[in-house]
Design a protein around this motif. Sequence first.
Motif, short mmCIF file in Angstrom:
data_model
loop_
_atom_site.label_atom_id
_atom_site.label_comp_id
_atom_site.label_asym_id
_atom_site.label_seq_id
_atom_site.Cartn_x
_atom_site.Cartn_y
_atom_site.Cartn_z
N ALA A 9 0.80 -1.22 0.00
CA ALA A 9 0.00 0.00 0.00
C ALA A 9 0.84 1.27 0.00
CB ALA A 9 -0.95 -0.01 1.19
N ASP A 10 1.94 1.31 0.75
CA ASP A 10 2.69 2.56 0.85
C ASP A 10 3.93 2.60 -0.05
OD1 ASP A 10 4.38 0.84 2.15
OD2 ASP A 10 4.39 1.90 4.04
N GLY A 11 4.22 1.54 -0.75
CA GLY A 11 5.35 1.55 -1.67
C GLY A 11 6.71 1.49 -1.01
N TYR A 12 6.77 1.05 0.23
CA TYR A 12 8.04 1.01 0.96
C TYR A 12 8.50 -0.43 1.08
CZ TYR A 12 11.46 1.38 4.69
OH TYR A 12 12.61 1.30 5.42
N PRO A 13 9.73 -0.73 0.86
CA PRO A 13 10.77 0.15 0.34
C PRO A 13 10.70 0.23 -1.18
CG PRO A 13 11.71 -2.00 0.78
CD PRO A 13 10.26 -2.06 1.19
N PRO A 14 11.23 1.30 -1.75
CA PRO A 14 11.24 1.41 -3.21
C PRO A 14 12.15 0.34 -3.81
CG PRO A 14 12.48 3.21 -2.23
CD PRO A 14 11.84 2.45 -1.10
N TYR A 15 11.86 -0.06 -5.05
CA TYR A 15 12.65 -1.11 -5.68
C TYR A 15 12.72 -0.88 -7.19
CZ TYR A 15 8.17 -3.04 -7.14
OH TYR A 15 6.92 -3.19 -7.68
N ASN A 16 13.69 -1.51 -7.80
CA ASN A 16 13.84 -1.55 -9.26
C ASN A 16 13.84 -3.00 -9.69
OD1 ASN A 16 14.25 1.23 -9.40
ND2 ASN A 16 16.47 1.05 -9.38
N PHE A 73 9.12 -4.13 6.97
CA PHE A 73 8.45 -4.20 5.69
C PHE A 73 8.40 -5.64 5.20
CE2 PHE A 73 12.90 -3.88 4.51
CZ PHE A 73 13.02 -4.80 3.48
N GLN A 74 7.54 -5.85 4.23
CA GLN A 74 7.48 -7.11 3.51
C GLN A 74 7.13 -6.81 2.06
OE1 GLN A 74 5.45 -10.58 5.15
NE2 GLN A 74 4.38 -10.83 3.20
N ARG A 75 7.94 -7.30 1.14
CA ARG A 75 7.69 -7.16 -0.29
C ARG A 75 7.59 -8.56 -0.88
NH1 ARG A 75 6.04 -2.86 -3.26
NH2 ARG A 75 7.21 -1.05 -2.67
N ALA A 76 6.59 -8.78 -1.71
CA ALA A 76 6.41 -10.09 -2.33
C ALA A 76 6.38 -9.94 -3.85
CB ALA A 76 5.12 -10.74 -1.83
N PHE A 77 7.06 -10.85 -4.53
CA PHE A 77 7.11 -10.89 -5.98
C PHE A 77 6.68 -12.28 -6.43
CE2 PHE A 77 10.27 -7.95 -4.43
CZ PHE A 77 10.10 -6.83 -5.22
N VAL A 78 5.72 -12.36 -7.34
CA VAL A 78 5.27 -13.65 -7.85
C VAL A 78 6.14 -14.00 -9.05
CG1 VAL A 78 3.34 -14.96 -8.79
CG2 VAL A 78 2.93 -13.25 -7.03
N LEU A 79 6.83 -15.13 -8.94
CA LEU A 79 7.76 -15.56 -9.98
C LEU A 79 7.05 -16.45 -11.00
CD1 LEU A 79 10.77 -16.56 -7.70
CD2 LEU A 79 10.34 -14.36 -8.80
N ALA A 80 7.39 -16.26 -12.27
CA ALA A 80 6.86 -17.12 -13.31
C ALA A 80 7.42 -18.53 -13.15
CB ALA A 80 7.22 -16.56 -14.69
N GLU A 81 6.76 -19.48 -13.75
CA GLU A 81 7.17 -20.89 -13.65
C GLU A 81 8.62 -21.07 -14.10
OE1 GLU A 81 6.60 -24.77 -12.65
OE2 GLU A 81 5.06 -23.23 -12.53
N GLY A 82 9.40 -21.78 -13.29
CA GLY A 82 10.77 -22.11 -13.66
C GLY A 82 11.83 -21.10 -13.26
N ILE A 83 11.45 -19.96 -12.72
CA ILE A 83 12.42 -18.94 -12.33
C ILE A 83 13.18 -19.42 -11.09
CG2 ILE A 83 12.73 -16.57 -11.48
CD1 ILE A 83 11.98 -16.73 -14.39
#
Length: 132
Positions: A9-16, A73-83
């Motif tokens: 919701a708050d965009g913390y921490p920023p990432y690239n 904080f907690q950041r989650a990224f959904v990885l495509a199959e096989g990554i």
Amino acid sequence: MLDRVAKNADGYPPYNIEQTGENRLRITLAVAGFGMDDLQITQEDNQLVIRGKQKEEQEGRVFLHRGIAARQFQRAFVLAEGIEVEGAWLDNGLLHVDLRRPQPEVRVRTIEIRNQGNGATRTVVEGRAEKR
């Protein structure tokens, strides 16, 4: 390679997220003030989860201005199959996580072709036909 990023919701921490090669990505999070012991990276099925929680503040510190975030904080990224996660490192307040998609191995297989009528067979090997 990344299906989607779970929204914070708050965009913390920023990432690239940057592409570092044909089948490689790097996620970089700005984690100023966090040490290696304050960070945790886990892969839960196809989800990469990065958590940060600093140790308790030392008593007696008085801030006249506090502009450097120190909240968890907690950041989650959904990885495509096989990554696959190759590794991670912390450098000058930036946490880098390298990802790659492995290339499938090329397998050569010989398929035998049989003739129903006269019992003759033919084997195809790398595009050449051989009668038997």
